[in-house]
Design a protein around this motif. Structure first.
Motif, PDB file in Angstrom:
ATOM      1  N   ASN A 285      16.748  23.682  54.079  1.00 39.26           N
ATOM      2  CA  ASN A 285      15.838  22.892  53.241  1.00 39.26           C
ATOM      3  C   ASN A 285      14.822  22.185  54.173  1.00 39.26           C
ATOM      4  N   LYS A 286      13.781  22.693  53.978  1.00 35.23           N
ATOM      5  CA  LYS A 286      12.604  21.806  55.028  1.00 35.23           C
ATOM      6  C   LYS A 286      11.579  21.291  54.111  1.00 35.23           C
ATOM      7  N   GLU A 287      11.843  21.246  52.782  1.00 33.19           N
ATOM      8  CA  GLU A 287      10.925  20.537  51.926  1.00 33.19           C
ATOM      9  C   GLU A 287      11.291  19.081  51.627  1.00 33.19           C
ATOM     10  N   PHE A 288      12.522  18.642  51.504  1.00 30.80           N
ATOM     11  CA  PHE A 288      12.535  17.057  51.406  1.00 30.80           C
ATOM     12  C   PHE A 288      12.051  16.392  52.671  1.00 30.80           C
ATOM     13  N   ILE A 289      10.912  15.617  52.046  1.00 30.89           N
ATOM     14  CA  ILE A 289      10.544  14.624  53.228  1.00 30.89           C
ATOM     15  C   ILE A 289      11.327  13.216  53.325  1.00 30.89           C
ATOM     16  N   ILE A 290      11.480  12.700  52.022  1.00 29.71           N
ATOM     17  CA  ILE A 290      12.138  11.351  51.881  1.00 29.71           C
ATOM     18  C   ILE A 290      13.383  11.811  50.980  1.00 29.71           C
ATOM     19  N   GLU A 291      14.588  11.633  51.467  1.00 34.85           N
ATOM     20  CA  GLU A 291      15.768  11.964  50.514  1.00 34.85           C
ATOM     21  C   GLU A 291      16.776  10.810  50.836  1.00 34.85           C
ATOM     22  N   ARG A 292      17.521  10.662  49.502  1.00 34.97           N
ATOM     23  CA  ARG A 292      18.654   9.743  49.691  1.00 34.97           C
ATOM     24  C   ARG A 292      19.831  10.660  49.978  1.00 34.97           C
ATOM     25  N   ARG A 293      20.161  10.640  50.868  1.00 34.27           N
ATOM     26  CA  ARG A 293      21.050  11.421  51.594  1.00 34.27           C
ATOM     27  C   ARG A 293      22.390  11.306  51.251  1.00 34.27           C
ATOM     28  N   PHE A 294      23.085  12.187  50.732  1.00 35.57           N
ATOM     29  CA  PHE A 294      24.576  12.021  50.353  1.00 35.57           C
ATOM     30  C   PHE A 294      25.333  13.122  51.204  1.00 35.57           C
ATOM     31  N   ASP A 295      26.469  12.911  51.801  1.00 36.27           N
ATOM     32  CA  ASP A 295      27.231  13.861  52.275  1.00 36.27           C
ATOM     33  C   ASP A 295      28.948  13.647  51.955  1.00 36.27           C
ATOM     34  N   ARG A 296      29.555  14.497  51.759  1.00 32.55           N
ATOM     35  CA  ARG A 296      31.160  14.527  51.572  1.00 32.55           C
ATOM     36  C   ARG A 296      31.461  13.505  52.801  1.00 32.55           C
ATOM     37  N   GLY A 297      32.475  12.616  52.449  1.00 35.22           N
ATOM     38  CA  GLY A 297      32.662  11.896  53.613  1.00 35.22           C
ATOM     39  C   GLY A 297      32.069  10.590  54.283  1.00 35.22           C
ATOM     40  N   ARG A 298      30.830  10.772  53.602  1.00 34.10           N
ATOM     41  CA  ARG A 298      29.730   9.389  53.848  1.00 34.10           C
ATOM     42  C   ARG A 298      29.610   8.792  52.644  1.00 34.10           C
ATOM     43  N   GLU A 299      28.275   8.780  52.181  1.00 37.75           N
ATOM     44  CA  GLU A 299      27.901   8.165  51.082  1.00 37.75           C
ATOM     45  C   GLU A 299      28.226   9.534  49.626  1.00 37.75           C
ATOM     46  N   VAL A 300      28.801   9.166  48.837  1.00 36.62           N
ATOM     47  CA  VAL A 300      29.086  10.471  47.987  1.00 36.62           C
ATOM     48  C   VAL A 300      27.995  10.435  46.713  1.00 36.62           C
ATOM     49  N   GLY A 301      27.426  11.452  46.480  1.00 33.95           N
ATOM     50  CA  GLY A 301      26.631  11.851  45.561  1.00 33.95           C
ATOM     51  C   GLY A 301      27.268  12.410  44.431  1.00 33.95           C
ATOM     52  N   ILE A 405      29.552  22.437  41.643  1.00 35.60           N
ATOM     53  CA  ILE A 405      31.033  22.387  42.393  1.00 35.60           C
ATOM     54  C   ILE A 405      31.347  20.847  42.080  1.00 35.60           C
ATOM     55  N   ILE A 406      32.889  20.992  41.582  1.00 34.37           N
ATOM     56  CA  ILE A 406      33.577  19.770  41.421  1.00 34.37           C
ATOM     57  C   ILE A 406      33.416  18.592  42.612  1.00 34.37           C
ATOM     58  N   GLY A 407      33.320  17.300  42.080  1.00 33.13           N
ATOM     59  CA  GLY A 407      33.099  16.200  43.064  1.00 33.13           C
ATOM     60  C   GLY A 407      34.176  15.918  44.080  1.00 33.13           C
ATOM     61  N   PRO A 408      33.961  15.322  45.090  1.00 31.39           N
ATOM     62  CA  PRO A 408      32.779  14.610  45.616  1.00 31.39           C
ATOM     63  C   PRO A 408      31.720  15.395  45.965  1.00 31.39           C
ATOM     64  N   ASN A 409      30.673  15.233  45.435  1.00 34.61           N
ATOM     65  CA  ASN A 409      29.318  15.974  45.926  1.00 34.61           C
ATOM     66  C   ASN A 409      28.635  15.520  47.084  1.00 34.61           C
ATOM     67  N   GLY A 410      27.805  16.458  47.712  1.00 33.09           N
ATOM     68  CA  GLY A 410      26.991  15.829  48.839  1.00 33.09           C
ATOM     69  C   GLY A 410      25.612  16.533  48.583  1.00 33.09           C
ATOM     70  N   VAL A 411      25.110  16.449  47.386  1.00 34.97           N
ATOM     71  CA  VAL A 411      23.583  16.642  47.050  1.00 34.97           C
ATOM     72  C   VAL A 411      22.801  15.739  47.400  1.00 34.97           C
ATOM     73  N   ASP A 412      21.882  15.977  47.982  1.00 35.41           N
ATOM     74  CA  ASP A 412      20.866  15.030  48.253  1.00 35.41           C
ATOM     75  C   ASP A 412      19.556  14.530  47.243  1.00 35.41           C
TER      76      ASP A 412
END
Length: 571
Positions: A285-301, A405-412
């Motif tokens: 994905n090179k389209e997001f310019i400003i995103e609220r970043r979520f990743d499994r194991g960090r900040e979970v979305g 997909i079942i959480g925790p999710n890492g969707v930005d």
């Protein structure tokens, strides 16, 4: 002094959350004498700003408008909201302004030239987030107190002062953004082109374009001097386009030629595989310019929690063009509403990318990743049978931004993406001169139409079919960015909220269709409008007072304890 004001009392001690271990003492309280001594200190302090970026609660803002409906009425959308004593939004915004200003004050005081060079990126981030906070305040309230220094309790003249004008605040916002742009790195300067979600030069330029378009069109339609704001929006958005740092996510071929799946899964990419049939990840994905970043194991979305809380309206559904680039009331390709699902045929693929097509198989909401078998669309899925009111209150069922997909999710979360920059460029160009060339349409809106699989927007198409170019540009913005929380602000800056929001909110066409004749829908107790569409929020319950509703009321405690005047109509 009472608890109040602008939430900007001086920091006595710096307490914040960090992701890495700090070699500081004491651990739980950071002393100003021992902190801000190296660049990593500035980085750690700046990390807290990222929590203020829009997240997965933002799509709910579209329920304040005319394109989305929830489980019940929305008091912003129907004009029934009232003043309140306090505002968490107001307090949180000024808290962020205080935090960013504090870092800038510490940066300006540095005497070590080498450290100043190393830490300049974090000062630039602080300027960006101060601009971000002030712009969001202006959107809601108009002029607000402009504070660019850390205050003591003795600074009563500033603490209790009247509001600055919106023009003064916007000038400061653009000044901060220009300073940030000059000091922030390009996206590509990060290893692998991955900034890990940090603010970049392209992000500040894109946000500047957004601010300049919003304020330029607000002044154009509400009265005021537009000045060079539209020029700034054009220049900033064009700089992002010309940088070649970003691109529209178009992997339709990877999804077996499905533009629908391309758009749908673009918003729910994760870092892991097996989250979509093409096995694409966030790295694609090179389209997001400003995103609220979520990743499994960090900040979970997690994406939108409950599909029932977000039902698209007929207003949105009817905006989607047919594949020939014409509206449904002009295109011979439109199949009407007789059979359930007819209206999805020959339409812009984004319609089926945001709304579930009736009777099609959908993957179960948040199933476990190890159960997924992309070779069998019937595995672990369900058929969209249009459950009213079970899954939808309007008859249109949402799936944009819903992870599978079942959480925790890492969707930005997309705070600002390249598609919006293209739309800003097109709108600002037309608003400035009252026209736009086919060449400029090709570098902006038609990039999005190519992804959606519909005919390009051209001046000839508009002229030959009795269309209006501004309407088509606004249509494109609404359908591309639906469910990203922008529609309410757009209606207000265009000064069309007084026309659109008092109208009834309607859902599917019911009268004379399969909905009326076939089970299980033929037993529904529904109220219909004159055209046979299902009414979910009657016109009698909706209002918009143009004398007051374009701005929201200031928290009453701010008015009572300062020299600020309440917004018009809210006294």
């Amino acid at each position: 002094m009472k608890k109040i004001i602008l939430n900007i009392i001086i920091i006595a001690s710096l307490c914040f959350s960090c992701e890495r271990d700090l070699d500081l003492a004491p651990v739980t309280e950071v002393s100003e004498t021992t902190f801000f001594k190296k660049a990593s200190d500035f980085e750690e302090f700046a990390n807290q700003y990222y929590g203020s970026l829009s997240g997965f609660g933002t799509p709910g803002l579209d329920r304040q408008s005319d394109i989305m409906f929830g489980l019940g009425t929305n008091n912003i959308s129907n004009g029934s909201y009232v003043t309140s004593e306090e505002s968490g939004f107001w307090n949180g915004s000024y808290d962020r302004i205080r935090q960013t200003t504090f870092l800038l004050q510490k940066y300006d005081a540095l005497e070590d030239a080498s450290l100043k060079t190393e830490a300049v990126i974090y000062a630039a981030e602080a300027r960006f987030f101060r601009a971000y906070a002030y712009f969001n305040l202006v959107k809601n309230y108009g002029g607000v107190p402009l504070i660019t220094q850390i205050l003591n309790t003795t600074d009563t003249e500033i603490l209790f002062k009247a509001r600055n004008s919106r023009e003064e605040v916007i000038t400061q916002v653009l000044t901060d953004l220009d300073a940030a742009i000059s000091d922030l790195p390009e996206q590509s300067s990060y290893e692998g082109g991955n900034s890990d979600g940090r603010i970049t030069k392209g992000a500040a330029l894109s946000f500047k374009a957004k601010v300049a378009l919003f304020e330029g069109t607000w002044r154009k339609y509400h009265g005021g001097s537009v000045g060079n704001l539209l020029d700034q929006a054009i220049a900033a958005s064009n700089a992002v386009i010309s940088s070649n740092e970003y691109e529209i996510f178009n992997h339709t071929a990877d999804f077996g030629g499905s533009a629908i799946d391309n758009y749908k899964y673009f918003f729910i990419l994760e870092q892991a595989n097996k989250t979509n049939a093409a096995n694409l990840t966030k790295n694609d994905n090179k389209e997001f310019i400003i995103e609220r970043r979520f990743d499994r194991g960090r900040e979970v979305g997690g994406g939108i929690a409950d599909p029932r809380g977000f039902s698209p309206t007929s207003k949105l559904a009817n905006m989607y063009l047919c594949t020939d680039g014409l509206p449904i009331d002009k295109s011979p390709l439109f199949q009407g509403y007789d059979l359930v699902g007819d209206e999805y045929i020959n339409r812009d693929s984004r319609m089926a990318g945001i709304m579930m097509v009736p009777f099609e198989q959908q993957w179960s909401y948040r199933q476990t990743v190890w159960q997924r078998d992309w070779s069998d669309p019937m595995a672990n899925g369900f058929t969209n049978t249009i459950e009213i009111p079970g899954r939808t209150t309007t008859g249109y069922t949402l799936h944009k931004l819903h992870p599978e997909i079942i959480g925790p999710n890492g969707v930005d979360y997309p705070v600002l993406r390249y598609a919006e920059v293209l739309l800003i460029f097109a709108e600002a160009t037309f608003e400035k001169d009252g026209s736009i060339s086919d060449a400029d349409l090709n570098k902006s809106i038609n990039v999005l139409r190519d992804r959606a699989g519909i005919a390009n927007l051209t001046n000839a198409l508009v002229t030959n079919n009795g269309l209006d170019m501004l309407t088509e540009i606004r249509r494109e913005r609404t359908i591309e960015l639906a469910m990203e929380g922008l529609r309410y602000d757009d209606l207000r800056r265009w000064k069309t909220a007084e026309i659109e929001l008092p109208k009834a909110i309607t859902g599917i066409k019911y009268a004379g269709t399969q909905f009326e004749t076939d089970a299980p829908w033929n037993t529904l107790s529904v109220t219909l409008d004159a055209d046979g569409f299902m009414i979910v929020d009657d016109v009698s319950a909706r209002s918009f007072d143009a004398n007051k509703h374009y701005l929201q009321p200031l928290p009453t405690n701010q008015v009572e304890l300062t020299e600020m005047e309440q917004n018009p109509g809210w006294n």
